[in-house]
Scaffold this motif. Structure first.
Motif, PDB file in Angstrom:
ATOM      1  N   GLY A  11     -21.548  38.241  78.337  1.00  0.00           N
ATOM      2  CA  GLY A  11     -21.702  37.477  79.579  1.00  0.00           C
ATOM      3  C   GLY A  11     -22.062  38.454  80.687  1.00  0.00           C
ATOM      4  O   GLY A  11     -22.371  39.624  80.436  1.00  0.00           O
ATOM      5  N   ILE A  12     -21.995  37.991  81.936  1.00  0.00           N
ATOM      6  CA  ILE A  12     -22.365  38.858  83.061  1.00  0.00           C
ATOM      7  C   ILE A  12     -21.468  40.098  83.115  1.00  0.00           C
ATOM      8  O   ILE A  12     -21.946  41.202  83.452  1.00  0.00           O
ATOM      9  N   ALA A  35     -21.349  36.854  70.450  1.00  0.00           N
ATOM     10  CA  ALA A  35     -21.354  35.788  69.451  1.00  0.00           C
ATOM     11  C   ALA A  35     -22.562  34.859  69.603  1.00  0.00           C
ATOM     12  O   ALA A  35     -22.951  34.188  68.647  1.00  0.00           O
ATOM     13  N   VAL A  80     -16.737  39.912  66.958  1.00  0.00           N
ATOM     14  CA  VAL A  80     -15.725  40.934  66.706  1.00  0.00           C
ATOM     15  C   VAL A  80     -14.448  40.215  66.275  1.00  0.00           C
ATOM     16  O   VAL A  80     -13.974  39.313  66.971  1.00  0.00           O
ATOM     17  N   ALA A 106     -15.042  41.966  77.023  1.00  0.00           N
ATOM     18  CA  ALA A 106     -15.710  41.109  78.019  1.00  0.00           C
ATOM     19  C   ALA A 106     -15.852  39.728  77.410  1.00  0.00           C
ATOM     20  O   ALA A 106     -16.927  39.139  77.383  1.00  0.00           O
ATOM     21  N   THR A 107     -14.729  39.236  76.893  1.00  0.00           N
ATOM     22  CA  THR A 107     -14.748  38.070  76.011  1.00  0.00           C
ATOM     23  C   THR A 107     -14.733  36.724  76.746  1.00  0.00           C
ATOM     24  O   THR A 107     -14.733  35.670  76.107  1.00  0.00           O
ATOM     25  N   ALA A 109     -14.058  33.277  78.643  1.00  0.00           N
ATOM     26  CA  ALA A 109     -13.035  32.230  78.648  1.00  0.00           C
ATOM     27  C   ALA A 109     -13.568  30.993  77.942  1.00  0.00           C
ATOM     28  O   ALA A 109     -14.761  30.898  77.641  1.00  0.00           O
ATOM     29  N   ARG A 128     -18.874  24.934  79.192  1.00  0.00           N
ATOM     30  CA  ARG A 128     -18.735  26.388  79.304  1.00  0.00           C
ATOM     31  C   ARG A 128     -19.944  27.100  78.703  1.00  0.00           C
ATOM     32  O   ARG A 128     -20.373  28.131  79.172  1.00  0.00           O
ATOM     33  N   GLU A 157     -20.083  19.982  90.570  1.00  0.00           N
ATOM     34  CA  GLU A 157     -21.500  20.290  90.321  1.00  0.00           C
ATOM     35  C   GLU A 157     -22.072  19.358  89.258  1.00  0.00           C
ATOM     36  O   GLU A 157     -23.171  18.811  89.417  1.00  0.00           O
ATOM     37  N   LEU A 245      -8.299  38.659  70.788  1.00  0.00           N
ATOM     38  CA  LEU A 245      -8.392  40.036  70.281  1.00  0.00           C
ATOM     39  C   LEU A 245      -7.350  40.927  70.954  1.00  0.00           C
ATOM     40  O   LEU A 245      -6.713  41.766  70.304  1.00  0.00           O
ATOM     41  N   GLY A 274     -14.113  40.854  83.646  1.00  0.00           N
ATOM     42  CA  GLY A 274     -14.566  39.469  83.788  1.00  0.00           C
ATOM     43  C   GLY A 274     -13.463  38.443  83.641  1.00  0.00           C
ATOM     44  O   GLY A 274     -12.277  38.710  83.863  1.00  0.00           O
ATOM     45  N   PRO A 276     -11.652  37.062  81.354  1.00  0.00           N
ATOM     46  CA  PRO A 276     -10.380  37.084  80.623  1.00  0.00           C
ATOM     47  C   PRO A 276      -9.302  37.935  81.289  1.00  0.00           C
ATOM     48  O   PRO A 276      -8.185  38.005  80.775  1.00  0.00           O
ATOM     49  N   GLU A 290     -12.389  34.378  88.347  1.00  0.00           N
ATOM     50  CA  GLU A 290     -13.156  33.255  87.761  1.00  0.00           C
ATOM     51  C   GLU A 290     -14.487  32.995  88.449  1.00  0.00           C
ATOM     52  O   GLU A 290     -14.949  31.865  88.483  1.00  0.00           O
ATOM     53  N   HIS A 291     -15.081  34.017  89.050  1.00  0.00           N
ATOM     54  CA  HIS A 291     -16.389  33.856  89.683  1.00  0.00           C
ATOM     55  C   HIS A 291     -17.355  34.918  89.162  1.00  0.00           C
ATOM     56  O   HIS A 291     -16.961  35.997  88.746  1.00  0.00           O
ATOM     57  N   TRP A 292     -18.631  34.572  89.285  1.00  0.00           N
ATOM     58  CA  TRP A 292     -19.709  35.379  88.724  1.00  0.00           C
ATOM     59  C   TRP A 292     -19.720  36.807  89.279  1.00  0.00           C
ATOM     60  O   TRP A 292     -19.764  37.779  88.541  1.00  0.00           O
ATOM     61  N   PHE A 319     -18.220  33.789  96.256  1.00  0.00           N
ATOM     62  CA  PHE A 319     -18.730  32.870  95.222  1.00  0.00           C
ATOM     63  C   PHE A 319     -19.677  31.878  95.880  1.00  0.00           C
ATOM     64  O   PHE A 319     -19.718  31.744  97.100  1.00  0.00           O
TER      65      PHE A 319
HETATM   66  C1  LIG Z   1     -20.838  25.752  84.027  1.00  0.00           C
HETATM   67  C2  LIG Z   1     -20.450  26.924  84.863  1.00  0.00           C
HETATM   68  C3  LIG Z   1     -20.941  27.035  86.159  1.00  0.00           C
HETATM   69  C4  LIG Z   1     -20.566  28.117  86.956  1.00  0.00           C
HETATM   70  N1  LIG Z   1     -21.058  28.215  88.223  1.00  0.00           N
HETATM   71  C5  LIG Z   1     -20.692  29.254  89.011  1.00  0.00           C
HETATM   72  C6  LIG Z   1     -21.197  29.383  90.330  1.00  0.00           C
HETATM   73  O1  LIG Z   1     -21.976  28.555  90.799  1.00  0.00           O
HETATM   74  N2  LIG Z   1     -20.792  30.429  91.082  1.00  0.00           N
HETATM   75  C7  LIG Z   1     -19.926  31.390  90.610  1.00  0.00           C
HETATM   76  O2  LIG Z   1     -19.581  32.335  91.338  1.00  0.00           O
HETATM   77  N3  LIG Z   1     -19.437  31.306  89.336  1.00  0.00           N
HETATM   78  C8  LIG Z   1     -19.803  30.272  88.536  1.00  0.00           C
HETATM   79  N4  LIG Z   1     -19.311  30.170  87.258  1.00  0.00           N
HETATM   80  C9  LIG Z   1     -18.363  31.206  86.779  1.00  0.00           C
HETATM   81  C10 LIG Z   1     -19.107  32.380  86.161  1.00  0.00           C
HETATM   82  O3  LIG Z   1     -20.224  31.953  85.441  1.00  0.00           O
HETATM   83  C11 LIG Z   1     -18.136  33.138  85.268  1.00  0.00           C
HETATM   84  O4  LIG Z   1     -17.118  33.664  86.101  1.00  0.00           O
HETATM   85  C12 LIG Z   1     -18.822  34.258  84.508  1.00  0.00           C
HETATM   86  O5  LIG Z   1     -19.775  33.727  83.616  1.00  0.00           O
HETATM   87  C13 LIG Z   1     -17.795  35.083  83.719  1.00  0.00           C
HETATM   88  O6  LIG Z   1     -18.504  36.019  82.963  1.00  0.00           O
HETATM   89  P1  LIG Z   1     -17.827  36.770  81.736  1.00  0.00           P
HETATM   90  O7  LIG Z   1     -18.830  37.777  81.288  1.00  0.00           O
HETATM   91  O8  LIG Z   1     -16.467  37.237  82.111  1.00  0.00           O
HETATM   92  O9  LIG Z   1     -17.588  35.654  80.607  1.00  0.00           O
HETATM   93  P2  LIG Z   1     -18.584  34.757  79.759  1.00  0.00           P
HETATM   94  O10 LIG Z   1     -19.796  34.422  80.557  1.00  0.00           O
HETATM   95  O11 LIG Z   1     -17.752  33.641  79.243  1.00  0.00           O
HETATM   96  O12 LIG Z   1     -19.041  35.679  78.538  1.00  0.00           O
HETATM   97  C14 LIG Z   1     -18.183  36.010  77.479  1.00  0.00           C
HETATM   98  C15 LIG Z   1     -19.014  36.247  76.241  1.00  0.00           C
HETATM   99  O13 LIG Z   1     -18.189  36.844  75.249  1.00  0.00           O
HETATM  100  C16 LIG Z   1     -18.543  36.328  73.985  1.00  0.00           C
HETATM  101  N5  LIG Z   1     -17.398  36.560  73.067  1.00  0.00           N
HETATM  102  C17 LIG Z   1     -16.124  36.132  73.227  1.00  0.00           C
HETATM  103  N6  LIG Z   1     -15.358  36.567  72.212  1.00  0.00           N
HETATM  104  C18 LIG Z   1     -16.170  37.280  71.401  1.00  0.00           C
HETATM  105  C19 LIG Z   1     -15.955  37.975  70.170  1.00  0.00           C
HETATM  106  N7  LIG Z   1     -14.760  38.041  69.586  1.00  0.00           N
HETATM  107  N8  LIG Z   1     -17.034  38.588  69.595  1.00  0.00           N
HETATM  108  C20 LIG Z   1     -18.270  38.552  70.181  1.00  0.00           C
HETATM  109  N9  LIG Z   1     -18.506  37.909  71.347  1.00  0.00           N
HETATM  110  C21 LIG Z   1     -17.472  37.285  71.936  1.00  0.00           C
HETATM  111  C22 LIG Z   1     -18.839  34.864  74.267  1.00  0.00           C
HETATM  112  O14 LIG Z   1     -19.649  34.323  73.253  1.00  0.00           O
HETATM  113  C23 LIG Z   1     -19.567  34.976  75.622  1.00  0.00           C
HETATM  114  O15 LIG Z   1     -20.955  35.106  75.433  1.00  0.00           O
HETATM  115  C24 LIG Z   1     -19.675  29.108  86.440  1.00  0.00           C
HETATM  116  C25 LIG Z   1     -19.189  28.990  85.129  1.00  0.00           C
HETATM  117  C26 LIG Z   1     -19.564  27.917  84.342  1.00  0.00           C
HETATM  118  C27 LIG Z   1     -19.019  27.803  82.945  1.00  0.00           C
END
Ligand SMILES: Cc1cc2nc3c(=O)[nH]c(=O)nc-3n(C[C@H](O)[C@H](O)[C@H](O)COP(=O)(O)OP(=O)(O)OC[C@H]3O[C@@H](n4cnc5c(N)ncnc54)[C@H](O)[C@@H]3O)c2cc1C
Length: 407
Positions: A11-12, A35, A80, A106-107, A109, A128, A157, A245, A274, A276, A290-292, A319
């Protein structure tokens, strides 16, 4: 010396960790395991992607060639299965062990699915992943009756997107208004009222149960005796950190993987970034961000920790969210402020609400006014005192106001 790093999750947070490691000078072995099909961005999933205006390929966090250019081994469609901190590595689901001096979790939620009876029906969606959005999109046919449970960011949204697709949308939330902690009571009320003005049926209620009917799904609300009929339901009731994990590896987990200010977990060889994570500051666990942007900044901090370089300057949390054609941004803290100052008129073009404590801006939320939020962030980060009457005057140039501010 750190010679090999595995990032779990694309993810990001995971992708920004990889980018910051390379831009910070790390030239060792770097693997990003994800994944999914490829690392993609989530915010559009409730906006243009759900509306069918964007293809999944447009959501890629980086173009495919970027990983080669940066010498990052992208192991997509790979999971993983376990951390092996003692043997310095991670184990993939096919049993392969990848060695790693440092592992970055960086797993992300999952969307929360509360144990409401009947909530496992195929007609009850969460949002999600791209697959979730694809499944929900199929149900959003013109005239379809959609129940959105939860009026927070994602629920609001998706409700707005579904309305735009011609659905008959009902939104329920036990709180009035939802989102007050994030955007302050007055803006939360204004934003929530907008749903009804635009044609969404808004109810203050919780859901006791769902029951499939011939061709639909009935929802029993705790405010009414008779159930209501819908074609589909979206649960937008928050997220659950993916900590499987971390827990299996014995890391400290309390409603999220506990990290310090540099993103290190209770095991010094394992960092986490991120959604988690939960940061502990001065012994106190913070609320998950919980924000991007917070997830992106976590990646930069984790890379600095691994590289032993200075941490980036802290900045007020930011955000954005979009609904009913309006762009909303928030920065800093809106809850528990002494008082607020309003710039502009809600409902009549751009406006902003600033939270003030001790004469200083501590938070701001703005509708269609990015400049106000950007200026507020500078006020908050620099603890700048500005003239509050000037701030409230939408004729005042915010750049001039900042130049005249006292630190
Ligand atoms: C629908 C939606 C709209 C959103 N809109 C906004 C917004 O407008 N503004 C804002 O600020 N925030 C927004 N957010 C929140 C923002 O997108 C999240 O905070 C951000 O995506 C978190 O990034 P992350 O990398 O922590 O997690 P994620 O994006 O969830 O990435 C985690 C990745 O880890 C992978 N993974 C997990 N476990 C394993 C494993 N064991 N092995 C391999 N891979 C694994 C998953 O497949 C996933 O690809 C939104 C979220 C959603 C769901």
């Amino acid at each position: 010396m750190v010679a090999s790093i595995v990032i779990v999750g694309g993810g990001i947070a995971g992708v920004s960790t990889a980018a910051a490691l390379r831009s910070g000078g790390y030239d060792g072995d770097l693997t990003l395991v994800d994944a999914g099909e490829f690392p993609y961005d989530r915010p559009p999933l409730s906006k243009d992607y759900l509306a069918g205006k964007q293809e999944l390929a447009a959501l890629a966090l980086q173009p495919a060639e970027w990983y080669d250019d940066q010498e990052i081994r992208l192991a997509n469609r790979t999971t993983v299965a376990a951390l092996r901190p003692a043997e310095a590595g991670v184990e993939l689901s096919d049993g392969t062990v990848l060695p790693a001096d440092r592992v970055v979790l960086a797993t992300g939620a999952h969307a929360a699915r509360p144990p409401i009876p009947g909530a496992t029906s195929d007609r009850v969606h969460v949002l999600r992943t791209a697959e979730d959005a694809d499944g929900l999109r199929k149900a959003l046919l013109p005239g379809a009756r959609l129940l959105v449970v939860g009026g927070g960011l994602i629920g609001a949204e998706a409700a707005s997107t579904a309305l735009g697709l011609g659905c008959e949308v009902t939104l329920v939330d036990p709180l009035t208004p939802p989102l007050a902690a994030a955007v302050g009571e007055e803006t939360a009320t204004w934003l929530h009222d907008l749903h009804a003005e635009r044609g969404i049926s808004v109810l203050t209620a919780g859901v006791d149960a769902f029951e499939e009917t011939a061709g639909g799904i009935a929802a029993r609300l705790n405010s009414e005796h008779a159930p209501r009929d819908f074609d589909a339901v979206l649960l937008g009731v928050g997220m659950r950190a993916e900590t499987t994990l971390a827990e299996a590896a014995g890391l400290e987990v309390t409603g999220g993987i506990v990290v310090d200010a540099g993103q290190t977990t209770s095991n010094p060889a394992v960092l986490a970034v991120g959604d988690p994570t939960r940061r502990r500051v001065d012994g106190v666990l913070q609320r998950p961000a919980e924000h991007w942007e917070a997830a992106q900044h976590d990646g930069t901090r984790a890379a600095a920790t691994i590289l032993g370089t200075p941490q980036p300057e802290p900045t007020a949390a930011w955000f954005w969210t979009d609904r009913h054609g309006l762009h909303v941004e928030g920065v800093g803290r809106m809850a528990d402020a002494g008082h607020t100052v309003v710039r502009g008129t809600p409902g009549d073009g751009p406006f902003s609400v600033f939270a003030i404590d001790d004469g200083r801006v501590v938070g701001a939320v703005a509708v269609d006014d990015t400049k106000a939020v950007r200026a507020s962030r500078r006020m908050i980060d620099g603890r700048l005192a500005v003239d509050l009457d000037d701030l409230a005057d939408s004729g005042t140039d915010l750049r001039k106001l900042l130049r005249a501010a006292k630190g």
